[in-house]
Write a protein that holds these residues in place. Structure first.
Motif, PDB file in Angstrom:
ATOM      1  N   GLU A   7      -5.194  -5.576  -7.567  1.00 48.51           N
ATOM      2  CA  GLU A   7      -5.485  -5.704  -8.986  1.00 48.51           C
ATOM      3  C   GLU A   7      -6.921  -5.324  -9.290  1.00 48.51           C
ATOM      4  O   GLU A   7      -7.479  -5.746 -10.290  1.00 48.51           O
ATOM      5  CB  GLU A   7      -5.187  -7.135  -9.448  1.00 48.51           C
ATOM      6  CG  GLU A   7      -3.726  -7.490  -9.310  1.00 48.51           C
ATOM      7  CD  GLU A   7      -3.430  -8.915  -9.727  1.00 48.51           C
ATOM      8  OE1 GLU A   7      -4.348  -9.609 -10.207  1.00 48.51           O
ATOM      9  OE2 GLU A   7      -2.284  -9.328  -9.583  1.00 48.51           O
ATOM     10  N   ARG A   8      -7.543  -4.548  -8.421  1.00 43.84           N
ATOM     11  CA  ARG A   8      -8.939  -4.165  -8.583  1.00 43.84           C
ATOM     12  C   ARG A   8      -9.073  -2.658  -8.438  1.00 43.84           C
ATOM     13  O   ARG A   8      -8.304  -2.010  -7.750  1.00 43.84           O
ATOM     14  CB  ARG A   8      -9.806  -4.825  -7.507  1.00 43.84           C
ATOM     15  CG  ARG A   8      -9.830  -6.323  -7.596  1.00 43.84           C
ATOM     16  CD  ARG A   8     -10.824  -6.716  -8.623  1.00 43.84           C
ATOM     17  NE  ARG A   8     -10.869  -8.141  -8.786  1.00 43.84           N
ATOM     18  CZ  ARG A   8     -11.057  -8.714  -9.966  1.00 43.84           C
ATOM     19  NH1 ARG A   8     -11.187  -7.990 -11.039  1.00 43.84           N
ATOM     20  NH2 ARG A   8     -11.117  -9.999 -10.076  1.00 43.84           N
ATOM     21  N   VAL A  43     -13.844  -3.891 -10.454  1.00 46.51           N
ATOM     22  CA  VAL A  43     -13.385  -4.418 -11.742  1.00 46.51           C
ATOM     23  C   VAL A  43     -11.867  -4.534 -11.741  1.00 46.51           C
ATOM     24  O   VAL A  43     -11.185  -4.011 -10.866  1.00 46.51           O
ATOM     25  CB  VAL A  43     -13.839  -3.513 -12.915  1.00 46.51           C
ATOM     26  CG1 VAL A  43     -15.351  -3.446 -13.009  1.00 46.51           C
ATOM     27  CG2 VAL A  43     -13.261  -2.124 -12.800  1.00 46.51           C
ATOM     28  N   ASP A  44     -11.352  -5.219 -12.764  1.00 47.00           N
ATOM     29  CA  ASP A  44      -9.911  -5.308 -12.954  1.00 47.00           C
ATOM     30  C   ASP A  44      -9.337  -3.907 -13.171  1.00 47.00           C
ATOM     31  O   ASP A  44     -10.024  -3.022 -13.684  1.00 47.00           O
ATOM     32  CB  ASP A  44      -9.576  -6.169 -14.178  1.00 47.00           C
ATOM     33  CG  ASP A  44      -9.972  -7.622 -13.998  1.00 47.00           C
ATOM     34  OD1 ASP A  44     -10.130  -8.062 -12.845  1.00 47.00           O
ATOM     35  OD2 ASP A  44     -10.128  -8.312 -15.029  1.00 47.00           O
ATOM     36  N   GLY A  55     -10.256  -1.287 -16.092  1.00 51.13           N
ATOM     37  CA  GLY A  55     -11.585  -1.617 -16.606  1.00 51.13           C
ATOM     38  C   GLY A  55     -12.570  -0.462 -16.577  1.00 51.13           C
ATOM     39  O   GLY A  55     -13.694  -0.591 -17.065  1.00 51.13           O
ATOM     40  N   GLN A  56     -12.165   0.656 -16.020  1.00 52.89           N
ATOM     41  CA  GLN A  56     -13.074   1.792 -15.877  1.00 52.89           C
ATOM     42  C   GLN A  56     -13.619   2.258 -17.223  1.00 52.89           C
ATOM     43  O   GLN A  56     -14.815   2.518 -17.357  1.00 52.89           O
ATOM     44  CB  GLN A  56     -12.355   2.943 -15.173  1.00 52.89           C
ATOM     45  CG  GLN A  56     -13.209   4.157 -14.956  1.00 52.89           C
ATOM     46  CD  GLN A  56     -12.469   5.242 -14.181  1.00 52.89           C
ATOM     47  OE1 GLN A  56     -11.301   5.109 -13.867  1.00 52.89           O
ATOM     48  NE2 GLN A  56     -13.157   6.312 -13.884  1.00 52.89           N
ATOM     49  N   GLN A  70     -14.047   0.567 -19.977  1.00 52.86           N
ATOM     50  CA  GLN A  70     -15.000  -0.402 -20.497  1.00 52.86           C
ATOM     51  C   GLN A  70     -16.350  -0.260 -19.804  1.00 52.86           C
ATOM     52  O   GLN A  70     -17.392  -0.387 -20.446  1.00 52.86           O
ATOM     53  CB  GLN A  70     -14.483  -1.826 -20.309  1.00 52.86           C
ATOM     54  CG  GLN A  70     -13.522  -2.271 -21.375  1.00 52.86           C
ATOM     55  CD  GLN A  70     -13.183  -3.738 -21.188  1.00 52.86           C
ATOM     56  OE1 GLN A  70     -12.515  -4.090 -20.218  1.00 52.86           O
ATOM     57  NE2 GLN A  70     -13.632  -4.568 -22.110  1.00 52.86           N
ATOM     58  N   LYS A 129     -21.739  -9.386 -15.186  1.00 59.38           N
ATOM     59  CA  LYS A 129     -20.812 -10.309 -15.850  1.00 59.38           C
ATOM     60  C   LYS A 129     -21.265 -10.631 -17.264  1.00 59.38           C
ATOM     61  O   LYS A 129     -20.432 -10.844 -18.147  1.00 59.38           O
ATOM     62  CB  LYS A 129     -20.650 -11.578 -15.021  1.00 59.38           C
ATOM     63  CG  LYS A 129     -19.791 -11.356 -13.794  1.00 59.38           C
ATOM     64  CD  LYS A 129     -19.500 -12.638 -13.071  1.00 59.38           C
ATOM     65  CE  LYS A 129     -18.553 -12.335 -11.914  1.00 59.38           C
ATOM     66  NZ  LYS A 129     -17.981 -13.519 -11.327  1.00 59.38           N
ATOM     67  N   LEU A 131     -20.277  -7.185 -19.094  1.00 58.08           N
ATOM     68  CA  LEU A 131     -18.864  -6.806 -19.083  1.00 58.08           C
ATOM     69  C   LEU A 131     -17.893  -7.976 -19.071  1.00 58.08           C
ATOM     70  O   LEU A 131     -16.691  -7.766 -19.260  1.00 58.08           O
ATOM     71  CB  LEU A 131     -18.579  -5.916 -17.869  1.00 58.08           C
ATOM     72  CG  LEU A 131     -19.293  -4.578 -17.841  1.00 58.08           C
ATOM     73  CD1 LEU A 131     -19.116  -3.909 -16.495  1.00 58.08           C
ATOM     74  CD2 LEU A 131     -18.800  -3.679 -18.957  1.00 58.08           C
ATOM     75  N   MET A 137     -14.308  -9.418 -16.044  1.00 59.17           N
ATOM     76  CA  MET A 137     -13.561  -8.324 -15.420  1.00 59.17           C
ATOM     77  C   MET A 137     -14.255  -7.793 -14.164  1.00 59.17           C
ATOM     78  O   MET A 137     -13.631  -7.164 -13.325  1.00 59.17           O
ATOM     79  CB  MET A 137     -13.362  -7.176 -16.416  1.00 59.17           C
ATOM     80  CG  MET A 137     -14.655  -6.463 -16.801  1.00 59.17           C
ATOM     81  SD  MET A 137     -14.423  -5.102 -17.928  1.00 59.17           S
ATOM     82  CE  MET A 137     -13.813  -3.877 -16.832  1.00 59.17           C
ATOM     83  N   VAL A 138     -15.559  -8.063 -14.015  1.00 57.94           N
ATOM     84  CA  VAL A 138     -16.319  -7.618 -12.841  1.00 57.94           C
ATOM     85  C   VAL A 138     -16.232  -8.692 -11.775  1.00 57.94           C
ATOM     86  O   VAL A 138     -16.528  -9.852 -12.030  1.00 57.94           O
ATOM     87  CB  VAL A 138     -17.803  -7.361 -13.197  1.00 57.94           C
ATOM     88  CG1 VAL A 138     -18.586  -6.933 -11.980  1.00 57.94           C
ATOM     89  CG2 VAL A 138     -17.926  -6.353 -14.298  1.00 57.94           C
ATOM     90  N   SER A 139     -15.825  -8.292 -10.569  1.00 57.33           N
ATOM     91  CA  SER A 139     -15.736  -9.270  -9.491  1.00 57.33           C
ATOM     92  C   SER A 139     -16.782  -9.039  -8.403  1.00 57.33           C
ATOM     93  O   SER A 139     -17.075  -9.947  -7.640  1.00 57.33           O
ATOM     94  CB  SER A 139     -14.346  -9.270  -8.872  1.00 57.33           C
ATOM     95  OG  SER A 139     -14.052  -8.005  -8.337  1.00 57.33           O
TER      96      SER A 139
END
Length: 170
Positions: A64-65, A96-97, A100-101, A103, A150, A153, A156-158
């Motif tokens: 999921e990333r 990111v999720d 999310g690119q 964004q 974070k 954004l 969504m950023v991990s």
């Protein structure tokens, strides 16, 4: 004759090292690599059938990333004695999720500004001096970069990945 003995010893040393390397090399079927951009399953070495790779499990959690590489490198001056003593060049990617690119790229100017401020602060406290690639130094930098990512954004950023880093002393 005196020059022949060192040359002979060098040739024997190289031959012995190469022979030891060949003897201690793992068998090709034992080499398995993980594809970081794929589905997380093991991939057999290129010269061998993929029968040794394990198929994905039915219950495996889907990836999921995705990874988004920032368009340009970051250039950070390192100031010593009121002069630029070095330049640090860094490339960064964000985890990111999925989806999310867009964004990230839409907010890239604000993100770059925030990242540069963290990097300038890191340089000003001596983070790029000495053994700047020490894992503790880079962990502090990554943590600061993740915090501002974070803020810009959201959740969504991990993770923030430092993909390249180099220092050029003046």
């Amino acid at each position: 004759m005196k020059k022949l003995l060192p040359i002979l010893l060098i040739v024997l040393g190289i031959g012995g090292g190469a022979g030891a390397g060949l003897m201690l090399r793992p068998a090709p079927q034992d080499m398995v690599s993980i594809d970081p951009c794929g589905d997380g399953t093991a991939v057999a070495d290129a010269g061998h059938a993929s029968e040794e790779a394990h198929p994905p499990e039915e219950d495996a959690e889907p990836v999921e990333r995705e990874y988004v590489k920032m368009n340009n490198q970051f250039i950070i001056p390192v100031v010593t004695d009121e002069k630029i003593g070095a330049l640090v060049v860094m490339s960064i990617s964000l985890e990111v999720d999925i989806g999310g690119q867009q964004q990230v790229y839409a907010r890239e100017p604000k993100l770059r500004d925030a990242f540069l401020q963290v990097m300038f602060d890191h340089a000003n406290v001596g983070g790029f001096q000495g053994a700047f690639t020490n894992s503790n130094n880079l962990d502090v930098l990554r943590s600061g970069l993740l915090n501002v990512a974070k803020k810009v954004l959201g959740p969504m950023v991990s993770d923030v990945l430092i993909t390249d880093i180099a220092r050029q002393d003046a």
